[in-house]
Design an enzyme around this catalytic site. Sequence first.
Site, PDB file in Angstrom:
ATOM      1  N   THR A  14     -11.645 -45.268   8.950  1.00  0.00           N
ATOM      2  CA  THR A  14     -11.888 -46.408   9.883  1.00  0.00           C
ATOM      3  C   THR A  14     -13.410 -46.859  10.255  1.00  0.00           C
ATOM      4  OG1 THR A  14      -9.855 -45.567  10.813  1.00  0.00           O
ATOM      5  CG2 THR A  14     -11.422 -46.952  12.367  1.00  0.00           C
ATOM      6  N   TYR A  27      -5.606 -53.115  10.225  1.00  0.00           N
ATOM      7  CA  TYR A  27      -6.795 -53.041   9.542  1.00  0.00           C
ATOM      8  C   TYR A  27      -6.577 -52.169   8.227  1.00  0.00           C
ATOM      9  CZ  TYR A  27      -7.655 -48.385  11.298  1.00  0.00           C
ATOM     10  OH  TYR A  27      -7.486 -47.036  11.330  1.00  0.00           O
ATOM     11  N   THR A  93     -10.769 -40.030  10.161  1.00  0.00           N
ATOM     12  CA  THR A  93     -10.486 -38.920  11.121  1.00  0.00           C
ATOM     13  C   THR A  93      -9.472 -38.158  10.912  1.00  0.00           C
ATOM     14  OG1 THR A  93      -9.496 -40.516  12.775  1.00  0.00           O
ATOM     15  CG2 THR A  93     -11.891 -40.244  12.896  1.00  0.00           C
ATOM     16  N   ASP A  94      -8.403 -38.770  10.205  1.00  0.00           N
ATOM     17  CA  ASP A  94      -7.142 -38.074   9.871  1.00  0.00           C
ATOM     18  C   ASP A  94      -7.262 -36.499   9.474  1.00  0.00           C
ATOM     19  OD1 ASP A  94      -6.126 -40.444  10.908  1.00  0.00           O
ATOM     20  OD2 ASP A  94      -4.888 -40.820   9.238  1.00  0.00           O
ATOM     21  N   LYS A 166      -8.287 -33.035  15.209  1.00  0.00           N
ATOM     22  CA  LYS A 166      -8.013 -34.352  15.873  1.00  0.00           C
ATOM     23  C   LYS A 166      -6.833 -34.219  16.896  1.00  0.00           C
ATOM     24  CE  LYS A 166      -7.207 -39.133  14.784  1.00  0.00           C
ATOM     25  NZ  LYS A 166      -7.013 -40.171  13.516  1.00  0.00           N
ATOM     26  N   GLU A 284       5.058 -10.831  19.219  1.00  0.00           N
ATOM     27  CA  GLU A 284       6.572 -11.031  19.523  1.00  0.00           C
ATOM     28  C   GLU A 284       7.122 -10.530  18.177  1.00  0.00           C
ATOM     29  OE1 GLU A 284       8.860 -14.052  21.589  1.00  0.00           O
ATOM     30  OE2 GLU A 284       6.835 -14.755  21.977  1.00  0.00           O
TER      31      GLU A 284
HETATM   32  N1  GLU Z   1      -6.012 -43.082   8.585  1.00  0.00           N
HETATM   33  C1  GLU Z   1      -7.252 -43.365   8.254  1.00  0.00           C
HETATM   34  C2  GLU Z   1      -8.392 -42.298   7.800  1.00  0.00           C
HETATM   35  O1  GLU Z   1      -8.205 -41.081   8.405  1.00  0.00           O
HETATM   36  C3  GLU Z   1      -7.956 -44.065   9.473  1.00  0.00           C
HETATM   37  C4  GLU Z   1      -8.247 -43.090  10.513  1.00  0.00           C
HETATM   38  C5  GLU Z   1      -9.816 -43.219  10.983  1.00  0.00           C
HETATM   39  O2  GLU Z   1     -10.489 -43.140  10.247  1.00  0.00           O
HETATM   40  O3  GLU Z   1      -9.924 -42.904  12.150  1.00  0.00           O
HETATM   41  O4  GLU Z   1      -9.081 -42.597   7.063  1.00  0.00           O
END
Ligand code: GLU
Length: 328
Positions: A14, A27, A93-94, A166, A284
């Site tokens: 992103t 996007y 971020t994924d 995340k 457990e």
């Molecule tokens: N799904 C995309 C990725 O991880 C966009 C999400 C992001 O970067 O926050 O590249």
Amino acid sequence: MIPPRILVLGTGGTIAGAGSSATGAAYRPGGLALETLIAHLDALGLAAQLVPQDVARIGSQDIGMAEWRALHAACMGALADPAVDAVIITHGTDTAEETGFLLDLTLPTAKPVILVGAMRPADAVGTDGMRNFANAVKVASDAAAAGRGVMLVMGDAVLPARDARKAATSAIDAFRTFPRGPLARVTPSSLDWFGPPHRLGEPARYPFPAELPRVAILTAGAGMDAKPVEALLGIGARGIVLAGMGQGNAPASVLEALSRAAASGVPVVRASRVDEGLVDRNVEVDDDALGLVAARALGPAKARMLLMVLVASGITDADEVQAAFDRG
Ligand code: GLU
């Protein structure tokens, strides 16, 4: 003062994403070239020399061994090059959690290596990418940033990659850390470390793997049976991470099947599908009797990454795998 020279490795995400409107939701992650991002940064007047190198322009859900190999090689090159002071990796971020942890496991700690991302595309109203990037440059330019392992800069915080995950799909403040907290607070004009570097002069913990073996995450669900375990063995899984209920629990028939997998030489690590917390041995589940490993502080995604690295290094014995997870 000579401005620090920072290698910037672009992978997409992103932070390099662009949409058709500043207020719409749709996007394309990785749509912008790294050069374009850097050109935007020039306008910020950062006191650093940024050297861009495109590795990929993808959404990080598509990242894999080819990109990780390229990132690792570029970081090793930067560590060996006296003209480079630090590395910043722009990343979706994924899966920043996975890439950050893999690099943390396989790089020495001699120079700062920083992942940075964004939750809002570069052309969206209220975008966070430029601020996060300016913050990453602030961190990368600081002499006290080395010796802390790979870091993730998001939401005005510096997070240890090995502890970050995340935890929100769209909030700007999307990352949490466990069991350790953030290493520092950062803004484009200030940086406050919460303690001294704690991993100074550490060599890489593991060699970078030539290939990553197939290690699957199996999420436990109430009422499930053992068939998914058999299916994973049927497709040649070399390791299994259970994203179990609570402290890594699963129905008895599933645990029995996992125990049989472990006995056949496929290491099994019990993590949790719960967002945060420790999974300890023999709570457990009788790990000693079943031959299973407790993930301790690592969630399923990071447990899978560590297990892949271990299996690639020929480490499959349950005691040795447990020792690696205990190091956290
Ligand atoms: N799904 C995309 C990725 O991880 C966009 C999400 C992001 O970067 O926050 O590249």
